[in-house]
Design a protein around this motif. Structure first.
Motif, mmCIF file in Angstrom:
data_model
loop_
_atom_site.group_PDB
_atom_site.id
_atom_site.type_symbol
_atom_site.label_atom_id
_atom_site.label_comp_id
_atom_site.label_asym_id
_atom_site.label_seq_id
_atom_site.Cartn_x
_atom_site.Cartn_y
_atom_site.Cartn_z
ATOM 1 N N LEU A 269 64.578 -1.224 -44.916
ATOM 2 C CA LEU A 269 64.832 -0.933 -46.439
ATOM 3 C C LEU A 269 65.640 -2.241 -46.698
ATOM 4 N N ILE B 202 63.013 -5.039 -47.651
ATOM 5 C CA ILE B 202 62.173 -4.954 -48.784
ATOM 6 C C ILE B 202 63.304 -5.104 -49.852
ATOM 7 N N ASN C 40 49.984 3.540 -47.868
ATOM 8 C CA ASN C 40 50.947 2.565 -48.976
ATOM 9 C C ASN C 40 51.065 1.150 -48.505
ATOM 10 N N THR D 12 54.617 -5.795 -52.535
ATOM 11 C CA THR D 12 55.737 -4.527 -52.203
ATOM 12 C C THR D 12 55.921 -3.537 -53.267
ATOM 13 N N VAL E 88 56.020 0.371 -52.578
ATOM 14 C CA VAL E 88 57.043 1.129 -52.718
ATOM 15 C C VAL E 88 56.737 2.341 -53.599
#
Length: 600
Positions: free
Chosen positions: A51, A54, A211, A235, A239
């Motif tokens: 996380l 990202i 995804n 990205t 998400v």
């Protein structure tokens, strides 16, 4: 309670949902040999690093995009002016933030102030006054930053703390839930808990992989097209796609806007939008149905309704959690009787069985929908299988209501006309949409009408007796007139397979073969009973009688009792019969084998 307790419930729910995703990885680490605490900390650390990575990518890409936006101001201005002219000033009249942004790009304000002509003829230039807030002190600046960053950090901290304890006490929490939900029936409750866990784990892992692949495809595609910050849009796609239906198009909208700002023309923007559209169609229509199209067990409408409800209660987080939360409710409804309504409302399984659906449509007089559903069913099944699995059980449902006098004459007429239309349409006879005089009673009236229509087309005894020896199959109904309908259905099934089948009732038939036909023509005699328990003695006597009249012909007994009564047919033994069938498909296969053997 869900609304007012959202500050507490959202972090806890997120933690529990994440535990379903990380639990398989933690179990794999434990199988390798790591301890419980080490495995849990490793899994949570991996999620945290992912996380943070990202987030770092998004921040870096957004910063780079913000630095490059001033270079695209001329392109944005020209395109906004063109759109404003195309919409005849409608675009420029927008209010709110959108209107202010458009006015900022399209206004021709001068860099300096305009000169003003005074009354005495002199020209005076006004002095521009700018109001600046005093510079914030270091602690004030720090406090402002902390005030903005603290709420999401607080939520994230609570999520990870709860997640660690949930994973550490995974087995204990499961046992407590089983005791709370259904300690009296450990087997059913264990199945429900395991089913929910497996469904959620499969769904989230599959969704994560899909995804991720979608984000990679968008990243590579935009990079090849030359769109700036392609990694950011890939990205964002990965998400935001966790938000059902709208997430991917949010990323597509932002990427298309940037493409329109970069390229003086519109080709890059159109290609960007086309890339998102192509990738989403491929993923949504081909990959997702195969991976987890039926994993969740949710109907499409329930996904939309749950997304609206949970987003209203919990905002964006509720939108992301809407599918797994609704899935938990559906699984609970599957195993807890008091919550059965949830599975019926939100589950993907049909609310009515196929026979119930047939009978309901027949009561409504909607023969067209029944035929459409039947042809869809028969794309992978035969007519005999459809009659066994759908038509005959539906007729038993109608027969129960008829015996109890629980349907009105109008409903009887609708059911009779629908059954006639469906049988004729599926057997390739009269087209279902042609209007005819229908039977006024359900049962014998339908069977005799269908047979009379065949007789009107083919002559007495449904055809000529000038046929080769051993080519006829006589189907004879025992007992009630309702058996005549079942016999007529069998005849049409056999004729659909090019077998010369002819029907009659036992009361109408005095001898076998009928007058005018030689015994050698008959290859098979099929006695049909829809009430075998009451027709057992009559079946035995009739088999013995026909054995004397046509000794060379094979004798089949077709027993078609109601599937809703589960009658005990162990006492119905017919040793003189060559075969006892309990379905149309079974008797069809034996007739085909017997006819082939006779031909040889």
């Amino acid at each position: 309670m869900l609304y007012f307790g959202r500050d507490v419930l959202i972090p806890i729910t997120l933690a529990f949902i994440l535990s379903f995703v990380i639990a398989p990885f933690v179990r794999a680490l434990r199988h390798v040999g790591l301890g419980q605490t080490t495995s849990v900390c490793t899994g949570v650390l991996l999620v945290t690093v992912s996380l943070l990575g990202i987030g770092a990518v998004i921040v870096q890409q957004v910063g780079a995009m913000g630095a490059s936006l001033p270079r695209y101001q001329d392109t944005i201005t020209s395109k906004l002016e063109a759109l404003d002219e195309l919409t005849r000033g409608t675009l420029g009249s927008l209010g709110g933030p959108a209107g202010q942004l458009i006015e900022h790009f399209t206004s021709d304000s001068a860099d300096g102030a305009q000169a003003v002509l005074q009354n005495d003829g002199s020209i005076k230039t006004p002095v521009l006054v700018e109001i600046h807030e005093p510079a914030l002190k270091p602690f004030q600046l720090l406090g402002k930053i902390v005030a903005q960053v603290w709420p999401p950090l607080e939520t994230a901290g609570i999520v990870f703390v709860v997640l660690i304890f949930v994973l550490l006490e995974h087995e204990s929490l499961r046992d407590r839930f089983i005791r709370l939900a259904g300690g009296g029936d450990l087997r059913a409750t264990t199945i429900a808990v395991n089913d929910a866990g497996e469904r959620l784990s499969r769904f989230f892992i599959s969704q994560f992989l899909v995804n991720l692949a979608t984000g990679l495809a968008v990243w590579l595609g935009l990079a090849l097209l030359g769109v700036g910050q392609a990694l950011l849009w890939g990205t964002m796609t990965a998400v935001l796609r966790f938000i059902p239906y709208v997430g991917v198009w949010m990323a597509a909208f932002c990427a298309t806007l940037l493409a329109a700002a970069v390229d003086p023309g519109w080709s890059l923007a159109l290609m960007t939008l086309g890339l998102f559209l192509a990738v989403e169609i491929i993923v949504a229509q081909t990959i997702e149905p195969k991976l987890y199209g039926h994993t969740t067990g949710l109907s499409p409408l329930s996904v939309v309704v749950s997304a609206i409800f949970w987003s209203w209660i919990w905002g964006p987080v509720g939108l992301v959690l809407s599918t797994p939360l609704t899935l938990c409710l559906v699984v609970a409804g599957r195993y807890i009787r008091a919550l059965k309504v949830l599975e019926i409302m939100f589950g993907e399984l049909p609310a009515l069985t196929l026979p119930q659906n047939f009978y309901q449509r027949a009561l409504s007089g909607d023969a067209h929908e029944i035929v459409t559903s039947a042809k869809r069913y028969m794309q992978h099944k035969s007519l005999a299988e459809y009659c066994d699995g759908v038509l005959l059980p539906a007729l038993h449902l109608a027969h129960f209501d008829l015996k109890d006098n629980s349907i009105t004459p109008v409903e009887r007429e609708k059911v009779a006309s629908s059954v006639i239309a469906v049988i004729e349409a599926l057997s390739g006879a009269q087209k279902w949409w042609k209007r005819r005089k229908h039977a006024s009673v359900l049962g014998g009236g339908i069977g005799r009408q269908l047979r009379e229509r065949r007789i009107s087309d083919s002559g007495e005894w449904q055809g000529s007796f000038d046929v080769p020896p051993g080519s006829l199959v006589l189907s004879i109904a025992l007992g009630t007139q309702y058996g005549e309908l079942a016999t007529e259905i069998l005849v049409r099934i056999l004729r659909e397979q090019k077998i010369d089948a002819r029907s009659s009732s036992l009361d109408e038939l005095e001898q076998v073969p009928p007058p005018g036909a030689s015994p050698e023509l008959v290859a098979i005699v099929v006695l049909v009973s829809v009430d075998p328990l009451n027709d057992c003695d009559k079946m035995t006597a009739t088999l013995a009688r026909f054995r004397e009249q046509v000794p060379h012909a094979k004798q089949f007994a077709l027993l078609l009792p109601s599937p809703f009564e589960n009658p005990d047919l162990k006492t119905c033994v017919f040793p003189s019969a060559d075969h006892v069938a309990r379905s149309y498909d079974d008797v069809l296969q034996h007739c085909q084998l017997a006819m082939k053997g006779g031909a040889k």
